[in-house]
Design an enzyme around this catalytic site. Sequence first.
Site, short mmCIF file in Angstrom:
data_model
loop_
_atom_site.label_atom_id
_atom_site.label_comp_id
_atom_site.label_asym_id
_atom_site.label_seq_id
_atom_site.Cartn_x
_atom_site.Cartn_y
_atom_site.Cartn_z
N HIS A 162 -4.56 10.96 -3.90
CA HIS A 162 -4.72 11.25 -2.47
C HIS A 162 -3.40 11.53 -1.78
O HIS A 162 -2.33 11.24 -2.29
CB HIS A 162 -5.49 10.12 -1.78
CG HIS A 162 -4.73 8.85 -1.60
ND1 HIS A 162 -4.71 7.85 -2.53
CD2 HIS A 162 -3.95 8.41 -0.56
CE1 HIS A 162 -3.96 6.85 -2.09
NE2 HIS A 162 -3.47 7.17 -0.90
N HIS B 121 5.73 3.83 3.03
CA HIS B 121 4.86 4.16 4.16
C HIS B 121 5.63 4.07 5.48
O HIS B 121 5.61 4.99 6.29
CB HIS B 121 3.66 3.22 4.18
CG HIS B 121 2.68 3.48 3.08
ND1 HIS B 121 2.85 3.00 1.80
CD2 HIS B 121 1.53 4.18 3.06
CE1 HIS B 121 1.83 3.39 1.04
NE2 HIS B 121 1.02 4.11 1.79
N ASP C 272 -1.10 11.13 1.73
CA ASP C 272 -0.85 10.29 2.90
C ASP C 272 -0.16 11.13 3.98
O ASP C 272 0.88 11.74 3.72
CB ASP C 272 0.13 9.15 2.57
CG ASP C 272 -0.44 8.08 1.65
OD1 ASP C 272 -1.65 8.06 1.38
OD2 ASP C 272 0.37 7.23 1.20
N TRP D 216 -27.84 17.48 -4.31
CA TRP D 216 -26.66 17.15 -3.51
C TRP D 216 -26.66 15.67 -3.19
O TRP D 216 -27.68 15.00 -3.24
CB TRP D 216 -26.50 18.04 -2.28
CG TRP D 216 -27.71 18.19 -1.34
CD1 TRP D 216 -28.97 17.73 -1.54
CD2 TRP D 216 -27.71 18.89 -0.09
NE1 TRP D 216 -29.78 18.09 -0.48
CE2 TRP D 216 -29.03 18.80 0.42
CE3 TRP D 216 -26.76 19.56 0.65
CZ2 TRP D 216 -29.40 19.38 1.65
CZ3 TRP D 216 -27.13 20.13 1.87
CH2 TRP D 216 -28.43 20.04 2.36
N ASN D 217 -25.45 15.16 -2.90
CA ASN D 217 -25.26 13.72 -2.71
C ASN D 217 -24.56 13.46 -1.38
O ASN D 217 -23.87 14.35 -0.86
CB ASN D 217 -24.35 13.15 -3.81
CG ASN D 217 -24.88 13.41 -5.20
OD1 ASN D 217 -26.08 13.30 -5.45
ND2 ASN D 217 -24.00 13.78 -6.11
N HIS E 61 -0.83 8.05 9.04
CA HIS E 61 -1.34 6.88 8.31
C HIS E 61 -0.63 5.61 8.77
O HIS E 61 -1.20 4.53 8.75
CB HIS E 61 -1.13 7.10 6.81
CG HIS E 61 -1.58 6.00 5.91
ND1 HIS E 61 -2.71 5.25 6.13
CD2 HIS E 61 -1.04 5.52 4.76
CE1 HIS E 61 -2.85 4.36 5.16
NE2 HIS E 61 -1.84 4.50 4.33
N HIS F 38 -8.11 6.92 1.44
CA HIS F 38 -7.01 6.76 0.47
C HIS F 38 -7.55 6.30 -0.88
O HIS F 38 -7.21 5.23 -1.37
CB HIS F 38 -5.96 5.81 1.03
CG HIS F 38 -5.35 6.32 2.30
ND1 HIS F 38 -4.05 6.78 2.38
CD2 HIS F 38 -5.88 6.51 3.54
CE1 HIS F 38 -3.80 7.21 3.61
NE2 HIS F 38 -4.90 7.05 4.33
C1 23J Z 1 -2.54 0.59 3.62
C2 23J Z 1 -1.65 -0.46 3.59
C3 23J Z 1 -0.73 -0.57 2.57
C4 23J Z 1 -0.72 0.40 1.58
C5 23J Z 1 -1.61 1.49 1.60
C6 23J Z 1 -2.51 1.56 2.62
C7 23J Z 1 -1.57 2.54 0.56
O1 23J Z 1 -0.95 2.42 -0.46
C8 23J Z 1 -2.21 3.85 0.78
O2 23J Z 1 -3.05 4.27 -0.02
O3 23J Z 1 -1.82 4.54 1.71
S1 23J Z 1 0.47 0.24 0.30
MN MN Z 2 -2.54 6.32 0.86
#
Ligand code: 23J
Ligand code: MN
Length: 261
Positions: free
Chosen positions: A77, A211, A79, A65-66, A83, A73
Amino acid sequence: MSNPSQVLEHVLNGLTHGSIKMVDLTQPLGEETPVIALPPEFAQSPGFTREVISRYDDKGPGWHWNTITLGEHTGTHFDTPSHWVTGKDQPHNTLDSIPVQNHIAPVCVIDTSKESADDEDFLLTPEFLEKWEQAHGRIPAGSWVLMRTDWSKRTDADAFLNLKEDGAHCPGPSVECIRFLIERDVAGFGTETVGTDAGQSHLFDPMFPCHHLIHGAGKYGLASLCNLDQLPPTGAILITAPMKIVGGSGSPVRVFAITSA
Ligand code: 23J
Ligand code: MN
């Protein structure tokens, strides 16, 4: 087929006999998985590393195991609304509080592969979505909208991130595209690129509009998807299974589509 148990039996029969198939939209996750490079004034997310706890040795003769270390992210993945600062007061906005039924939804696939091959900064617009709707029908409320760019076929990390002196260059949604999708009341927006926003979206107003706006509306994101070329424009069902991290803003996710073969 009005009896729900018959519906489920039909799906299982279809999977057995090949009329229904599962498509894995997940990239392998490992030390080589590319991570997003933000403008240098911001903190950076670490990629995937691991250390052996034991490997059939003195530290554990019968088991391997590790310990893994990675940013939430990393790779393919999910979001969550939490976030982004705009989504911080949305209800059920973290991985452990999203209602489980939100992890299964219909999916619309928008094919921008030609446009993205011609222009690495191609932006998906409301006009493009309206044309898609003329061909395939209105985007249903509660569905995922996935932007097919064939970017996942860039297996070389440098080509995938496509970093230049002025930052990353990769396709994504325009500001108005995201407003349009929120009006359609989608479940979320997904891409084949390292994040849900375009490479140059730090220059948009608002910055990182997918986002900013999508999470502000309580909706989800999916990044670094693959195999979108194996999905029909409509009719598939998406199952997203991120980790149930308490207070988590996102996590590596296993994404499956169920579709007719
Ligand atoms: C943090 C800031 C900007 C971005 C992102 C994260 C992601 O793309 C992410 O993986 O949520 S653009
Ligand atoms: Mn993300």
